[in-house]
Scaffold this motif. Structure first.
Motif, PDB file in Angstrom:
ATOM      1  N   TRP A 179      12.743  -2.015  -3.107  1.00 29.97           N
ATOM      2  CA  TRP A 179      11.401  -2.569  -3.122  1.00 29.97           C
ATOM      3  C   TRP A 179      10.708  -2.138  -4.407  1.00 29.97           C
ATOM      4  O   TRP A 179      11.085  -1.139  -5.018  1.00 29.97           O
ATOM      5  CB  TRP A 179      10.608  -2.069  -1.915  1.00 29.97           C
ATOM      6  N   THR A 180       9.696  -2.885  -4.809  1.00 29.61           N
ATOM      7  CA  THR A 180       8.975  -2.585  -6.042  1.00 29.61           C
ATOM      8  C   THR A 180       7.579  -2.094  -5.719  1.00 29.61           C
ATOM      9  O   THR A 180       6.850  -2.725  -4.946  1.00 29.61           O
ATOM     10  CB  THR A 180       8.889  -3.830  -6.948  1.00 29.61           C
ATOM     11  N   VAL A 181       7.180  -0.964  -6.310  1.00 29.60           N
ATOM     12  CA  VAL A 181       5.836  -0.424  -6.122  1.00 29.60           C
ATOM     13  C   VAL A 181       4.846  -1.301  -6.879  1.00 29.60           C
ATOM     14  O   VAL A 181       5.049  -1.605  -8.057  1.00 29.60           O
ATOM     15  CB  VAL A 181       5.771   1.028  -6.630  1.00 29.60           C
ATOM     16  N   THR A 182       3.759  -1.696  -6.216  1.00 28.17           N
ATOM     17  CA  THR A 182       2.785  -2.578  -6.853  1.00 28.17           C
ATOM     18  C   THR A 182       1.620  -1.793  -7.447  1.00 28.17           C
ATOM     19  O   THR A 182       1.400  -0.627  -7.134  1.00 28.17           O
ATOM     20  CB  THR A 182       2.226  -3.612  -5.856  1.00 28.17           C
ATOM     21  N   ALA A 183       0.843  -2.477  -8.263  1.00 25.24           N
ATOM     22  CA  ALA A 183      -0.307  -1.856  -8.917  1.00 25.24           C
ATOM     23  C   ALA A 183      -1.460  -1.597  -7.955  1.00 25.24           C
ATOM     24  O   ALA A 183      -2.419  -0.913  -8.310  1.00 25.24           O
ATOM     25  CB  ALA A 183      -0.795  -2.744 -10.063  1.00 25.24           C
ATOM     26  N   GLU A 184      -1.402  -2.122  -6.731  1.00 25.56           N
ATOM     27  CA  GLU A 184      -2.444  -1.873  -5.733  1.00 25.56           C
ATOM     28  C   GLU A 184      -2.232  -0.547  -5.007  1.00 25.56           C
ATOM     29  O   GLU A 184      -2.995  -0.188  -4.117  1.00 25.56           O
ATOM     30  CB  GLU A 184      -2.485  -3.004  -4.702  1.00 25.56           C
ATOM     31  N   SER A 185      -1.216   0.212  -5.379  1.00 24.71           N
ATOM     32  CA  SER A 185      -0.933   1.494  -4.740  1.00 24.71           C
ATOM     33  C   SER A 185      -1.942   2.555  -5.180  1.00 24.71           C
ATOM     34  O   SER A 185      -2.490   2.490  -6.277  1.00 24.71           O
ATOM     35  CB  SER A 185       0.482   1.953  -5.091  1.00 24.71           C
ATOM     36  N   ASN A 186      -2.173   3.541  -4.298  1.00 19.65           N
ATOM     37  CA  ASN A 186      -3.096   4.634  -4.610  1.00 19.65           C
ATOM     38  C   ASN A 186      -2.771   5.826  -3.710  1.00 19.65           C
ATOM     39  O   ASN A 186      -1.687   5.882  -3.113  1.00 19.65           O
ATOM     40  CB  ASN A 186      -4.555   4.191  -4.449  1.00 19.65           C
ATOM     41  N   ARG A 187      -3.699   6.780  -3.583  1.00 17.31           N
ATOM     42  CA  ARG A 187      -3.471   7.958  -2.744  1.00 17.31           C
ATOM     43  C   ARG A 187      -3.377   7.593  -1.262  1.00 17.31           C
ATOM     44  O   ARG A 187      -2.818   8.350  -0.479  1.00 17.31           O
ATOM     45  CB  ARG A 187      -4.590   8.983  -2.949  1.00 17.31           C
ATOM     46  N   VAL A 188      -3.934   6.454  -0.881  1.00 19.75           N
ATOM     47  CA  VAL A 188      -3.832   6.029   0.519  1.00 19.75           C
ATOM     48  C   VAL A 188      -2.401   5.614   0.834  1.00 19.75           C
ATOM     49  O   VAL A 188      -1.840   5.994   1.877  1.00 19.75           O
ATOM     50  CB  VAL A 188      -4.817   4.876   0.809  1.00 19.75           C
ATOM     51  N   GLY A 189      -1.794   4.840  -0.047  1.00 22.98           N
ATOM     52  CA  GLY A 189      -0.433   4.414   0.232  1.00 22.98           C
ATOM     53  C   GLY A 189       0.179   3.617  -0.900  1.00 22.98           C
ATOM     54  O   GLY A 189      -0.521   3.132  -1.797  1.00 22.98           O
ATOM     55  N   LEU A 190       1.507   3.496  -0.846  1.00 26.66           N
ATOM     56  CA  LEU A 190       2.255   2.643  -1.768  1.00 26.66           C
ATOM     57  C   LEU A 190       2.391   1.262  -1.149  1.00 26.66           C
ATOM     58  O   LEU A 190       2.899   1.131  -0.021  1.00 26.66           O
ATOM     59  CB  LEU A 190       3.656   3.202  -2.031  1.00 26.66           C
ATOM     60  N   ARG A 191       1.962   0.259  -1.870  1.00 29.25           N
ATOM     61  CA  ARG A 191       2.197  -1.122  -1.435  1.00 29.25           C
ATOM     62  C   ARG A 191       3.473  -1.601  -2.111  1.00 29.25           C
ATOM     63  O   ARG A 191       3.622  -1.482  -3.326  1.00 29.25           O
ATOM     64  CB  ARG A 191       1.007  -2.010  -1.783  1.00 29.25           C
ATOM     65  N   LEU A 192       4.392  -2.138  -1.308  1.00 27.51           N
ATOM     66  CA  LEU A 192       5.713  -2.497  -1.789  1.00 27.51           C
ATOM     67  C   LEU A 192       5.877  -4.013  -1.826  1.00 27.51           C
ATOM     68  O   LEU A 192       5.406  -4.726  -0.922  1.00 27.51           O
ATOM     69  CB  LEU A 192       6.789  -1.881  -0.884  1.00 27.51           C
ATOM     70  N   ASP A 193       6.567  -4.483  -2.842  1.00 26.02           N
ATOM     71  CA  ASP A 193       6.805  -5.917  -3.006  1.00 26.02           C
ATOM     72  C   ASP A 193       8.293  -6.200  -2.907  1.00 26.02           C
ATOM     73  O   ASP A 193       9.122  -5.398  -3.338  1.00 26.02           O
ATOM     74  CB  ASP A 193       6.261  -6.381  -4.362  1.00 26.02           C
ATOM     75  N   GLY A 194       8.625  -7.338  -2.357  1.00 24.45           N
ATOM     76  CA  GLY A 194      10.010  -7.756  -2.193  1.00 24.45           C
ATOM     77  C   GLY A 194      10.062  -8.934  -1.241  1.00 24.45           C
ATOM     78  O   GLY A 194       9.067  -9.648  -1.056  1.00 24.45           O
ATOM     79  N   GLU A 195      11.215  -9.154  -0.631  1.00 20.30           N
ATOM     80  CA  GLU A 195      11.349 -10.223   0.356  1.00 20.30           C
ATOM     81  C   GLU A 195      10.652  -9.791   1.642  1.00 20.30           C
ATOM     82  O   GLU A 195      10.993  -8.767   2.229  1.00 20.30           O
ATOM     83  CB  GLU A 195      12.828 -10.497   0.641  1.00 20.30           C
ATOM     84  N   PRO A 196       9.643 -10.553   2.113  1.00 21.86           N
ATOM     85  CA  PRO A 196       8.890 -10.113   3.294  1.00 21.86           C
ATOM     86  C   PRO A 196       9.786  -9.941   4.526  1.00 21.86           C
ATOM     87  O   PRO A 196      10.732 -10.703   4.738  1.00 21.86           O
ATOM     88  CB  PRO A 196       7.871 -11.242   3.506  1.00 21.86           C
ATOM     89  N   LEU A 197       9.474  -8.918   5.300  1.00 26.08           N
ATOM     90  CA  LEU A 197      10.161  -8.704   6.574  1.00 26.08           C
ATOM     91  C   LEU A 197       9.616  -9.656   7.619  1.00 26.08           C
ATOM     92  O   LEU A 197       8.417  -9.944   7.663  1.00 26.08           O
ATOM     93  CB  LEU A 197       9.961  -7.259   7.037  1.00 26.08           C
ATOM     94  N   ARG A 198      10.517 -10.133   8.475  1.00 23.79           N
ATOM     95  CA  ARG A 198      10.116 -11.084   9.522  1.00 23.79           C
ATOM     96  C   ARG A 198      10.183 -10.403  10.885  1.00 23.79           C
ATOM     97  O   ARG A 198      11.167  -9.755  11.219  1.00 23.79           O
ATOM     98  CB  ARG A 198      11.026 -12.313   9.505  1.00 23.79           C
TER      99      ARG A 198
END
Length: 280
Positions: free
Chosen positions: A196-215
């Motif tokens: 997964w790729t870490v996105t620029a919306e990540s911060n101390r609250v959490g890492l937002r991950l990008d990739g193929e969405p889970l269903r």
């Protein structure tokens, strides 16, 4: 002269952190504290500080300090260009400055001072929680931060020979979460089979991950339930969020997995664009 540091520049984000506020989840108060706990603990050990001494967490370098009084300082975590104090305590005489450039790898650097940053605690902790707003305010240019008295412990070793945070793909261990069944074996394989790729919306609250969405294999509403550091929550987008130090204490989206606790510190050093592989 009383011992203190004057903040001249802060970089993108500098906060005061310590061990946080454990055991208050029932009151809706998260633990917070250092995002990379192992790096923060190392700084205090190298200085001979108490384990709970507060220090500065610096995101992506850029911090400039001036010593008000003779100090002993160290940096740990992400190695910043220009720092002579990385993993090795050095004297910082009164009037001298400490300037942190941009780290080559990693994201968060910890600046420790012998005696600790002695700002006023809130609910027993000096940690800044960016989600709830608890604790001291985010550090600003012009702040004068007092330094506490040195503990009776002597400083630790002269140098900690540790590898810097990696700059490429990082692999961490995951354990099944309470809502793994909402995604079935297909969803678990999709979570763990590719990075997964870490996105620029990540911060101390959490890492937002990008990739193929889970269903999901199961639909419906989920009552809010407790959350902990390391939870991998899957919102309706199907893109996981990995909660870090300032994550919420409850959440209403299914948690498919947990990152192993020791590995959460490594995740706190990931930059936007970096790859994260979740190994089941």
């Amino acid at each position: 002269m009383s011992r203190a540091v004057t903040v001249l520049e802060t970089g993108p984000l500098t906060t005061v952190q310590d061990l946080g506020r454990p055991g208050r989840g029932a009151l809706g108060i998260g633990r917070s504290g250092a995002a990379d706990r192992s790096a923060a603990a190392l700084a205090n050990r190298l200085l001979g500080n108490d384990a709970g001494a507060a220090l500065l967490e610096v995101t992506y370098g850029g911090l400039v300090l001036r010593a008000e009084g003779d100090l002993l300082v160290v940096t740990t975590g992400a190695r910043c260009a220009g720092s002579e104090a990385h993993n090795a305590p050095v004297p910082l005489p009164a009037g001298r400055g400490l300037r942190l450039g941009v780290p080559e790898t990693g994201l968060r650097t910890y600046v420790g001072v012998r005696g600790g940053i002695d700002v006023e605690p809130v609910l027993g902790s000096r940690a800044t929680d960016v989600l709830s707003g608890l604790g001291p305010p985010v550090v600003s240019a012009g702040d004068v931060l007092p330094v506490g008295p040195a503990s009776a412990l002597p400083p630790g070793v002269d140098l900690a020979a540790l590898a810097d945070p990696p700059g490429g793909e990082v692999t961490v261990r995951v354990l099944p979460g309470p809502r793994r069944d909402w995604f079935g074996d297909t969803g678990w394989t999709a979570l763990t089979a590719r990075p997964w790729t870490v996105t620029a919306e990540s911060n101390r609250v959490g890492l937002r991950l990008d990739g193929e969405p889970l269903r999901r294999e199961r639909e419906g509403e989920l009552p809010s339930e407790g959350m902990v550091r390391g939870a991998l929550q899957v919102p309706p987008s199907g893109l996981p969020v990995l909660f870090l130090a300032d994550g919420p204490v409850t959440g209403g989206y299914p948690v498919i997995a947990y990152v192993a606790d020791d590995d959460v510190d490594r995740c706190a050093q990931l930059r936007p664009g970096q790859a994260l592989r979740l190994r089941g």
